[in-house]
Scaffold this motif. Structure first.
Motif, mmCIF file in Angstrom:
data_model
loop_
_atom_site.group_PDB
_atom_site.id
_atom_site.type_symbol
_atom_site.label_atom_id
_atom_site.label_comp_id
_atom_site.label_asym_id
_atom_site.label_seq_id
_atom_site.Cartn_x
_atom_site.Cartn_y
_atom_site.Cartn_z
ATOM 1 N N GLY A 103 -10.978 -80.967 -43.015
ATOM 2 C CA GLY A 103 -10.790 -80.108 -41.850
ATOM 3 C C GLY A 103 -12.074 -79.459 -41.387
ATOM 4 O O GLY A 103 -13.108 -80.132 -41.257
ATOM 5 N N THR B 196 -17.706 -79.047 -39.651
ATOM 6 C CA THR B 196 -16.622 -80.025 -39.816
ATOM 7 C C THR B 196 -16.726 -80.627 -41.211
ATOM 8 O O THR B 196 -17.814 -80.902 -41.711
ATOM 9 N N GLY C 104 -10.090 -85.011 -33.805
ATOM 10 C CA GLY C 104 -10.867 -85.744 -34.808
ATOM 11 C C GLY C 104 -9.943 -86.608 -35.657
ATOM 12 O O GLY C 104 -10.225 -87.781 -35.928
ATOM 13 N N GLY D 177 -14.792 -83.402 -42.521
ATOM 14 C CA GLY D 177 -14.101 -84.680 -42.666
ATOM 15 C C GLY D 177 -12.634 -84.478 -42.968
ATOM 16 O O GLY D 177 -11.945 -83.719 -42.286
ATOM 17 N N CYS E 76 -9.862 -80.378 -34.546
ATOM 18 C CA CYS E 76 -9.388 -81.051 -35.775
ATOM 19 C C CYS E 76 -8.332 -82.101 -35.436
ATOM 20 O O CYS E 76 -8.332 -83.202 -35.998
ATOM 21 N N ASN F 235 -21.839 -81.052 -39.303
ATOM 22 C CA ASN F 235 -21.006 -81.548 -40.404
ATOM 23 C C ASN F 235 -21.576 -81.006 -41.718
ATOM 24 O O ASN F 235 -22.524 -80.207 -41.726
ATOM 25 N N TYR G 128 -5.540 -82.269 -40.125
ATOM 26 C CA TYR G 128 -4.219 -82.834 -39.854
ATOM 27 C C TYR G 128 -4.089 -84.098 -40.695
ATOM 28 O O TYR G 128 -4.965 -84.972 -40.612
HETATM 29 P P1 ADP Z 1 -18.769 -86.395 -38.661
HETATM 30 O O1 ADP Z 1 -18.286 -87.778 -38.363
HETATM 31 O O2 ADP Z 1 -19.610 -85.817 -37.578
HETATM 32 O O3 ADP Z 1 -19.326 -86.216 -40.045
HETATM 33 P P2 ADP Z 1 -16.284 -85.287 -39.659
HETATM 34 O O4 ADP Z 1 -16.149 -86.462 -40.547
HETATM 35 O O5 ADP Z 1 -16.444 -83.943 -40.277
HETATM 36 O O6 ADP Z 1 -17.436 -85.482 -38.577
HETATM 37 O O7 ADP Z 1 -14.977 -85.282 -38.719
HETATM 38 C C1 ADP Z 1 -14.791 -84.372 -37.660
HETATM 39 C C2 ADP Z 1 -13.398 -83.781 -37.723
HETATM 40 O O8 ADP Z 1 -12.431 -84.833 -37.607
HETATM 41 C C3 ADP Z 1 -13.084 -83.054 -39.022
HETATM 42 O O9 ADP Z 1 -13.413 -81.677 -38.897
HETATM 43 C C4 ADP Z 1 -11.583 -83.263 -39.181
HETATM 44 O O10 ADP Z 1 -10.882 -82.236 -38.522
HETATM 45 C C5 ADP Z 1 -11.343 -84.594 -38.474
HETATM 46 N N1 ADP Z 1 -11.277 -85.675 -39.483
HETATM 47 C C6 ADP Z 1 -12.284 -86.499 -39.877
HETATM 48 N N2 ADP Z 1 -11.867 -87.359 -40.841
HETATM 49 C C7 ADP Z 1 -10.561 -87.078 -41.053
HETATM 50 C C8 ADP Z 1 -9.545 -87.613 -41.914
HETATM 51 N N3 ADP Z 1 -9.803 -88.609 -42.786
HETATM 52 N N4 ADP Z 1 -8.298 -87.065 -41.856
HETATM 53 C C9 ADP Z 1 -8.007 -86.053 -41.000
HETATM 54 N N5 ADP Z 1 -8.926 -85.511 -40.165
HETATM 55 C C10 ADP Z 1 -10.179 -86.001 -40.186
#
Ligand code: ADP
Length: 302
Positions: free
Chosen positions: A223, A218, A277, A220, A274, A186, A238
């Protein structure tokens, strides 16, 4: 096939009106016990997408260990590679959440910290060139490295989700990263591993210099980005109404691994990650929020 070597916990969660200050006692709602741990979450994430999944992990000889087994069995993850460590507790995460969704978490690794090389005796037989071997950092570093080397020797694709990444980054991470084909991190982990603050595509490309052929960061709600030998690409998130982001990262990693195991190109696998997630953020919980194959397919097609 996806083979996960990693952690299995029981998450004990309590909702409280406010997080306790040091020395304070706060009355909460009823405790909820749910299966968790990055290894277990990622194995279940891959399995729900219909891909054959094996899971190497250690649990204790206690009631929580029975709960972890039952949860995995219910998901269709075989129990053959679970090691029970005598006289040790199953890993537990104590999670306290306030009405704003702020939390404090204490993890007692228990048996996860005892997942030793010996528990990997059956690993070589589970690996072949079509395998994606998935690792995280909630088990002893030596076991992680041994697993990665088994993966390399078998010609499997070794995917490391470098989480949780200790701060400062341990010096021996450089040794592990040289055995990794696909690195998933991340934002915070990417910054710490690279020691740089360039833009994300540049950072992803730079992290390839540490060994992995492909790097995925990643972001959040922004994307993800990826870099491989052909260059870099960004993947918008998304759009969803997120209610609980717990488990989004594990959902992403499980879907990425499952998609690579099915032979999808990296860019398509990252898009699937994505979508998985994003879907995980639309429901409460970690494992309970992981999408099934039909859910993911219909989400991506609309
Ligand atoms: P971590 O929890 O390991 O920090 P992330 O928050 O980056 O991981 O989330 C992983 C993936 O989930 C992201 O790359 C994104 O594609 C998806 N994702 C996370 N949060 C959101 C959100 N609020 N809206 C849309 N997609 C999300």
């Amino acid at each position: 096939r996806v083979v996960v070597v990693g952690s299995a916990n029981l998450d004990l969660g309590v909702a409280v009106p406010h997080l306790p200050a040091p020395g304070e006692t706060v009355l909460g709602d009823d405790v909820a016990a749910r299966p968790g741990g990055k290894g277990s979450n990622q194995a279940v994430a891959a399995r729900r997408l219909g891909v054959e999944t094996r899971f190497f992990a250690a649990i204790g000889d206690d009631r929580f260990g029975d709960d972890v087994r039952a949860a995995l069995a219910a998901e269709g993850v075989p129990l053959d590679h679970l090691t029970t460590v005598e006289g040790v507790a199953t890993g537990v995460a104590l999670i306290v959440v306030d009405p704003e969704g702020e939390n404090t978490i204490v993890v007692a690794p228990g048996a996860n910290a005892r997942l030793a090389d010996g528990a990997l005796a059956g690993l070589p037989a589970a690996l072949d060139q079509g395998t994606v071997l998935v690792l995280q950092l909630e088990i002893p570093p030596a076991t992680c490295l041994a697993a990665a080397r088994h993966g390399r020797a078998a010609g499997a694709r070794v995917l490391l989700n470098a989480a949780p990444l200790p701060d400062p980054v341990p010096a021996d991470m450089t040794v592990l990263l040289r055995e990794v084909d696909v690195l998933v991190v991340n934002e915070g982990e990417a910054l710490r591993l690279s020691g740089s603050t360039a833009d994300w595509p540049t950072l992803a490309a730079a992290l390839r210099g540490l060994g992995p052929d492909a790097v995925v960061i990643t972001l959040g709600a922004q994307g993800a980005v990826h870099a491989d030998a052909t260059g870099t690409a960004t993947h918008p998130a998304y759009p969803v109404d997120a209610v609980d982001t717990t488990g989004a990262g594990d959902s992403f990693v499980g879907a990425l691994a499952a998609s690579l195991a099915e032979g999808l190109p990296l860019a398509e696998a990252v898009r699937r990650g994505c979508a998985a997630g994003a879907l995980a953020t639309t429901r409460m919980g970690a494992q309970s929020a992981l999408p099934t194959r039909p859910e993911l397919d219909s989400f991506q097609n609309t």
